[in-house]
Design an enzyme around this catalytic site. Sequence first.
Site, PDB file in Angstrom:
ATOM      1  N   ASP A 112      -5.564   6.475  -0.614  1.00  0.00           N
ATOM      2  CA  ASP A 112      -5.223   5.649   0.330  1.00  0.00           C
ATOM      3  C   ASP A 112      -6.164   4.884   1.215  1.00  0.00           C
ATOM      4  OD1 ASP A 112      -2.992   4.825   1.815  1.00  0.00           O
ATOM      5  OD2 ASP A 112      -2.891   6.133   2.995  1.00  0.00           O
ATOM      6  N   LYS A 146       1.740   7.657   0.052  1.00  0.00           N
ATOM      7  CA  LYS A 146       2.131   8.078   1.818  1.00  0.00           C
ATOM      8  C   LYS A 146       3.507   8.503   1.392  1.00  0.00           C
ATOM      9  CE  LYS A 146      -0.211   4.016   3.139  1.00  0.00           C
ATOM     10  NZ  LYS A 146      -0.903   4.573   4.254  1.00  0.00           N
ATOM     11  N   GLU A 180      -8.309   2.189   0.865  1.00  0.00           N
ATOM     12  CA  GLU A 180      -8.537   1.486  -0.583  1.00  0.00           C
ATOM     13  C   GLU A 180      -8.830   0.430   0.376  1.00  0.00           C
ATOM     14  OE1 GLU A 180      -5.706   1.836   0.698  1.00  0.00           O
ATOM     15  OE2 GLU A 180      -5.079   0.054   1.378  1.00  0.00           O
ATOM     16  N   ASP A 235       0.292  -4.913   4.485  1.00  0.00           N
ATOM     17  CA  ASP A 235      -1.393  -4.802   3.888  1.00  0.00           C
ATOM     18  C   ASP A 235      -2.029  -5.780   4.149  1.00  0.00           C
ATOM     19  OD1 ASP A 235      -2.404  -2.911   4.692  1.00  0.00           O
ATOM     20  OD2 ASP A 235      -2.643  -1.876   2.999  1.00  0.00           O
ATOM     21  N   ASP A 286       0.903  -1.225  -0.362  1.00  0.00           N
ATOM     22  CA  ASP A 286      -0.123  -0.597  -0.105  1.00  0.00           C
ATOM     23  C   ASP A 286       0.923   1.309   0.119  1.00  0.00           C
ATOM     24  OD1 ASP A 286      -1.981   1.692   0.002  1.00  0.00           O
ATOM     25  OD2 ASP A 286      -2.352   1.035   2.442  1.00  0.00           O
ATOM     26  N   ARG A 312     -11.496  -0.910   2.038  1.00  0.00           N
ATOM     27  CA  ARG A 312     -12.831  -0.294   2.354  1.00  0.00           C
ATOM     28  C   ARG A 312     -13.099  -0.721   0.844  1.00  0.00           C
ATOM     29  NH1 ARG A 312     -12.491   5.097   5.440  1.00  0.00           N
ATOM     30  NH2 ARG A 312     -10.915   4.395   5.830  1.00  0.00           N
TER      31      ARG A 312
HETATM   32  N1  BES Z   1      -3.016  -0.257   5.165  1.00  0.00           N
HETATM   33  C1  BES Z   1      -3.874   1.215   5.842  1.00  0.00           C
HETATM   34  C2  BES Z   1      -3.897   1.293   6.931  1.00  0.00           C
HETATM   35  C3  BES Z   1      -2.687   1.437   7.936  1.00  0.00           C
HETATM   36  C4  BES Z   1      -1.968   2.278   8.842  1.00  0.00           C
HETATM   37  C5  BES Z   1      -1.906  -0.461   8.347  1.00  0.00           C
HETATM   38  C6  BES Z   1      -0.418   1.031   9.814  1.00  0.00           C
HETATM   39  C7  BES Z   1      -1.163  -0.553   9.007  1.00  0.00           C
HETATM   40  C8  BES Z   1      -0.473   0.244   9.823  1.00  0.00           C
HETATM   41  C9  BES Z   1      -5.126   1.615   4.742  1.00  0.00           C
HETATM   42  O1  BES Z   1      -5.084   1.227   3.984  1.00  0.00           O
HETATM   43  C10 BES Z   1      -4.670   3.578   5.021  1.00  0.00           C
HETATM   44  O2  BES Z   1      -4.001   3.594   4.268  1.00  0.00           O
HETATM   45  N2  BES Z   1      -5.802   3.794   6.217  1.00  0.00           N
HETATM   46  C11 BES Z   1      -6.023   5.099   6.008  1.00  0.00           C
HETATM   47  C12 BES Z   1      -7.207   5.713   5.864  1.00  0.00           C
HETATM   48  C13 BES Z   1      -7.497   6.763   6.222  1.00  0.00           C
HETATM   49  C14 BES Z   1      -6.860   7.788   4.028  1.00  0.00           C
HETATM   50  C15 BES Z   1      -8.578   7.787   5.853  1.00  0.00           C
HETATM   51  C16 BES Z   1      -4.910   5.806   6.955  1.00  0.00           C
HETATM   52  O3  BES Z   1      -5.854   5.448   8.193  1.00  0.00           O
HETATM   53  O4  BES Z   1      -4.072   6.663   6.925  1.00  0.00           O
HETATM   54 ZN    ZN Z   2      -4.014  -0.483   3.147  1.00  0.00          ZN
HETATM   55 MN    MN Z   3      -3.788   2.806   2.352  1.00  0.00          MN
END
Ligand code: BES
Ligand code: ZN
Ligand code: MN
Length: 488
Positions: A335, A265, A337, A276, A258, A339
């Site tokens: 990001d 990111k 993604e 991920d 991811d 869901r």
């Molecule tokens: N894969 C990430 C969540 C994540 C963060 C997993 C840290 C493991 C460790 C997810 O896809 C993501 O990027 N979520 C974002 C959502 C936001 C853009 C609403 C997040 O948590 O920042």
């Molecule tokens: Zn993710």
């Molecule tokens: Mn993400």
Amino acid sequence: MTPLANVSTVAVDLNQLADATGTVAVFVDENGHLDQLARRVNRLTKGALERLADSDAFNDMGVGDVTRMRFPTGMAADAVVVAKLSRKCSIEDARKAGAGIAKNTGKGALLIAAGNLHRPEDVVEGVVLRNYSYQDQKSEPKPNTLDVTVMASKPDVVEPAIAPKLAVAEGVFFTRDLVTMPANVLTTTSFAEHLIALQDLGVEVEVFDEDQLEEMGMRTLLSVGHGSASPSKVVVMQWNGGAEEAPFALVGKGVVFDTGGISLKPAGGMEDMTMDMGGAGVVAGVMKALALRKAKTNVVGLVGLVENMPSDRATRPGDVVKSMKGDTVEIINTDAEGRLVLADVLWYAQERFNPSGVINLATLTGAIIIGLGHEMAGVFSNDDTLSKDFIKAATAEGEGAWRMPLAPAYDKQINSAIADMKNVGGRAAGSITAGQFLQRFIKDGMPWAHLDIAGVASVKAETAFAPKGATGWGVRALNRYIADTYEG
Ligand code: BES
Ligand code: ZN
Ligand code: MN
């Protein structure tokens, strides 16, 4: 793949204790009482165990703690590991002692002098789970092979009790290996190949490619993988160990890497996003465990395998895509993604299988780490019985799980001006709005729980039953939940 320790069981033979090589583990109860096998070790070592049992050091040990005595006189072994554990110990303490024994054992041989200890299988479970070391990327791998012999008064009772523990541990190791593998090794294609291999254990496996997914209408899932050279896939695994009843469904987020996509990111820590696919990894591990122990029930595991990359083909912020269900989603942040992947796979799971219930797992939000840290996964559910029973199973396995709220009031955060919904709801309650998003793809009356495992799938410090890195969290909890709910 990382092999489990070899485990065999033998009858009690006091004369073997002097000649055993490697490590010998013995048990001394809270009152300093030595069992028959410990008494023999005490005699061989000219009273060393009695001195230990009388010492302040022993007094300071907690139940299930262990201590190591190296190069004991009178024995061929390199070390005697002493666990403070009584014959009628709890499952929890037995497992803890096992993990402690493993941490204090090198490679080679381990003789567990269990005698008539009540829960040798739980000690073995702790040993086997803790004895994990991923070596596949080393040019000179040091396989952490361990030969465990359990010396027990009733080997014919102990051996069949150990077998299902080893099956589940195999599942845990499968999950840990998948989660640990770097993204250039575990691509969507190679992930699917690892799952196809479960056919050898009697799991029915189907792989859907991009053309088929397009045909099925899984456009929110496909939108995530658009920017990647690796093709998106959905893999369906069926374990049919039960009668004709509807299966229970497990659904996993399998983002092999991811980057965030166009909503890229930051560089710092991005390498962690190789985990991920943790949700899909747990689904894979549970399917393997169920197959190895020949579970008497029907379970279907579905995983969405994609890579979230930026490119000229990648989905843009602002794009609107249509889900398999038919609802449209405005993608505000590429990001968010996970869901999008789960929405289509959850819908497909319900349409095709009409399951008795659904649990999905995903490393879904950073916000759940802010809320619960690395000790507990978040449980979001529309069903009190399902969530209560799952949390009970997780607690029994020593895997932290905590119920979090869902409520229609949060829905307004994900309403979109131009589409049916948007994929992010702002900073407030980020894990809950992710759960609300998923719930829109759950049919009325379908018992469902979403497990946000972002904080527990892989951790930076060692845990009770794993060295630092991938934990395999959830394999044992789900295995027990399925056993207790559907095989009871
Ligand atoms: N894969 C990430 C969540 C994540 C963060 C997993 C840290 C493991 C460790 C997810 O896809 C993501 O990027 N979520 C974002 C959502 C936001 C853009 C609403 C997040 O948590 O920042
Ligand atoms: Zn993710
Ligand atoms: Mn993400």
